[in-house]
Structures are given as structure tokens and as C-alpha cells.
Scaffold this active site. Structure first.
Site, PDB file in Angstrom:
ATOM      1  N   SER A  25      13.912 -13.106  46.263  1.00 18.26           N
ATOM      2  CA  SER A  25      12.649 -13.330  47.101  1.00 18.26           C
ATOM      3  C   SER A  25      11.943 -14.512  46.442  1.00 18.26           C
ATOM      4  O   SER A  25      12.198 -14.797  45.384  1.00 18.26           O
ATOM      5  CB  SER A  25      11.681 -11.907  46.439  1.00 18.26           C
ATOM      6  OG  SER A  25      10.567 -12.203  47.072  1.00 18.26           O
ATOM      7  N   TYR A  43       8.854  -6.268  40.259  1.00 16.48           N
ATOM      8  CA  TYR A  43       9.687  -6.516  41.322  1.00 16.48           C
ATOM      9  C   TYR A  43      10.326  -8.001  41.263  1.00 16.48           C
ATOM     10  O   TYR A  43      11.161  -8.378  41.397  1.00 16.48           O
ATOM     11  CB  TYR A  43       9.230  -6.416  42.713  1.00 16.48           C
ATOM     12  CG  TYR A  43       9.860  -6.922  43.995  1.00 16.48           C
ATOM     13  CD1 TYR A  43      10.905  -6.216  44.586  1.00 16.48           C
ATOM     14  CD2 TYR A  43       9.481  -8.103  44.474  1.00 16.48           C
ATOM     15  CE1 TYR A  43      11.503  -6.582  45.525  1.00 16.48           C
ATOM     16  CE2 TYR A  43       9.974  -8.455  45.674  1.00 16.48           C
ATOM     17  CZ  TYR A  43      11.015  -7.816  46.137  1.00 16.48           C
ATOM     18  OH  TYR A  43      11.787  -8.412  47.332  1.00 16.48           O
TER      19      TYR A  43
END
Ligand code: NAD
Length: 269
Positions: free
Chosen positions: A147, A160
Site C-alpha cells: 500500500s 495496517y
């Protein structure tokens, strides 16, 4: 290299989280380019429905949090197809409930942190470990979905984003240790990508904030990330390994403050 090195004829790819937005787009693209895919997902019904649509595809029930289930995904795929060429580690712990409680470190819940790392990092490592003997046999490769949040700091999703940063280092470690055995390992880093799940869960006003930071005139679609992942997984990327391909419409490429600067020069201030 053949003139059509982007194709997957005769090749087999596992796509974890393949029933979801980006994974499903990648499963469709690899199938359209001649490959056969194993769609591995905790949402087995959705995986089965997609597999029924795609020529030669199978669905596999996967819980990435379970070592047994993750190892069985590799075994089942190789038993069914007789080979494995691509492992695309794309699944992640992503539900809105988890995301809402994954904030800054001062308020971090230890169980949430552990679960995030169990699914995202440990699960990816176990899948890679089980796949590597088969990938060495085919001179195959691994593509990990990370990400843009793994590359820059943010107010949200500390667990995350840290887990995705760990997967980047896992990517480099595998590339370094297995390159001479013919196995490549890369990562694709999406920016905000308009999957059906995100379109529903992410507030429209915040979508606009992210879009303003994007250098394109729109946010990315799952198909944009699928193109990047399929490139890395294909022979067209045979000289690319240990890399992170950022696919975020340029959001992470510019100096901070660009959105305000743009408004200033266009006379909006
Ligand atoms: N959509 C975005 O804006 C965006 C941005 C950056 C990175 N990503 C990454 O892209 C990847 C795909 O995300 P998406 O947006 O398509 O999400 P999605 O929720 O549409 O798909 C994720 C899939 O993973 C599956 N999954 C979740 N937990 C699992 C588990 N324990 N075992 C097996 N499968 C499991 C889900 O059932 C789902 O089908 C993820 O790694 C995500 O972190 C997405």
C-alpha cells in the site's frame, strides 16, 4: 523473451483475496492473458462464483490466519494444476470495523495489532514459504500487494501500514535469497483504489481529499492495479525483482502541499 511476454499461456497463478475488488480484477486479467488461476479467499462463495466465470479457474477456501489453511492452498493448487508459476499475495485484513479501530499507536489495541500482523505478514510469509519449492521448479515469481500507506506516514491505520511495510522487506528478502534460483519477488503498492467495498465504506468527502492529491483526474480502479500486478508477474518483468511498483496516480510522487499550491496558482486563494 517472446514478443508477447505479458501473456500467461500454460501458467498457473494463485491470487489470495481473489474474490475481492483488486484480486478479482487481477484474476480476470491473468485469465484473459491465457493463464489459469486459483482464486483463494475466506469468502469462498464469492471465490466460487468468480471461478465459474473464468476459463480453467478454481476456487480455494483460504483463511490466511491459519497456517494449515495457507499451506493447503499451495498443495491443492499444485495437485489440481500440476504446477505453480505465480503467487500473488493480495489478501489483507481490511474490514471497516478493523480499519475504524486501527488508529494511532497511543490508542492501539494489542489484539488488533497482533491479528493484523498474523493475517498480513505471517500469512504472506507462510504462503511464500510453501510456494517457493514449486516456484523454483517453474522459475516463477511472487507479487505482494502492499500500500502507499507503507511508504509515508498518516494519521490512520498504524497497524495496517506497518504490516504492509514489513511485507515490503519480506519482498526484498525473498528476492535476495531466491533470485539465483530463478525466482523473482516484487510488490505493487496501490493508492486509494475504488473497489466496490471502498466505494461503499469510505466517506465521499474524504475520497475527494485523496483525489485532490492525485495527479490524474480520478482515483484508480481495480483494473489499474491488476495491470501493474500482471506486469510484475509476467515475463515482461523478468529483469525486475526486489522492487515496489507504486500505482497511485502519482499521489506519493510530489512534494507536500501540492494541493494548496495548485489552488494558490489557480487563484482560488
Ligand atoms: N482498495 C484500496 O484502496 C487499496 C489501497 C492500498 C492497498 N490495497 C491492498 O489491495 C489488496 C486488495 O484489497 P481490495 O481493496 O481489493 O480489498 P477487498 O476487501 O475488496 O478484497 C480483499 C479480499 O481479501 C479477502 N480476505 C480477507 N481476509 C482474508 C483471510 N484471512 N484469508 C483469505 N482471504 C481474506 C476478503 O474476503 C476479500 O475478498 C489488499 O492487500 C489491500 O491492502 C487496497
Amino acid at each position: 523473451m517472446t514478443s508477447d511476454a505479458t501473456r500467461f499461456d500454460g501458467k498457473v497463478a494463485i491470487i489470495t483475496g481473489g474474490a475481492g475488488g483488486i484480486g478479482a480484477a487481477t484474476a480476470r486479467l491473468i485469465t484473459a492473458r491465457g493463464g489459469r488461476v486459483a482464486i483463494a479467499d475466506i469468502a469462498f462463495d464469492r471465490a466460487e462464483a468468480l471461478a465459474a466465470e473464468l476459463h480453467g479457474a478454481i476456487a480455494i477456501a483460504l483463511d490466511l490466519e491459519s497456517e494449515t489453511s495457507t499451506e493447503a492452498m499451495i498443495t491443492q493448487t499444485v495437485q489440481h494444476f500440476g504446477r505453480l508459476d505465480v503467487l500473488h499475495n493480495n489478501a489483507a485484513l481490511l474490514s471497516p470495523e478493523i480499519a475504524q479501530h486501527d488508529g494511532d499507536i497511543e490508542h492501539m489495541d494489542t489484539a488488533l495489532w497482533d491479528r493484523t500482523f498474523a493475517v498480513n505478514v505471517r500469512g504472506t510469509m507462510i504462503a511464500c514459504r510453501a510456494a517457493l519449492p514449486h516456484l523454483k521448479a517453474t522459475r516463477g515469481n511472487i507479487v505482494n500487494t502492499v500500500s502507499n500507506l507503507a511508504l509515508q506516514g498518516h494519521l490512520i491505520q498504524a497497524a495496517y501500514s506497518s504490516s504492509k511495510a514489513a511485507i515490503i522487506q519480506l519482498t526484498r528478502a525473498i528476492a535476495a535469497s531466491h533470485g539465483k534460483a530463478g525466482v523473482r519477488c516484487n510488490a505493487v503498492a496501490p493508492g486509494m483504489t475504488m473497489t466496490p467495498a471502498l466505494r461503499e465504506a469510505f466517506p465521499a468527502a474524504l475520497q475527494q481529499v485523496v483525489e485532490d492529491e492525485t495527479l490524474r483526474d480520478q482515483l484508480g480502479d481495480p483494473e489499474d492495479i491488476a495491470e501493474a500486478a500482471a506486469f510484475l508477474a509476467s515475463d515482461a518483468a523478468r529483469n525486475v525483482t526486489g522492487q515496489v511498483l507504486v500505482c497511485d496516480g502519482g499521489s506519493a510522487s510530489h512534494v507536500p502541499g501540492l494541493t494548496g499550491f495548485r489552488a494558490f496558482v489557480s487563484g482560488e486563494h
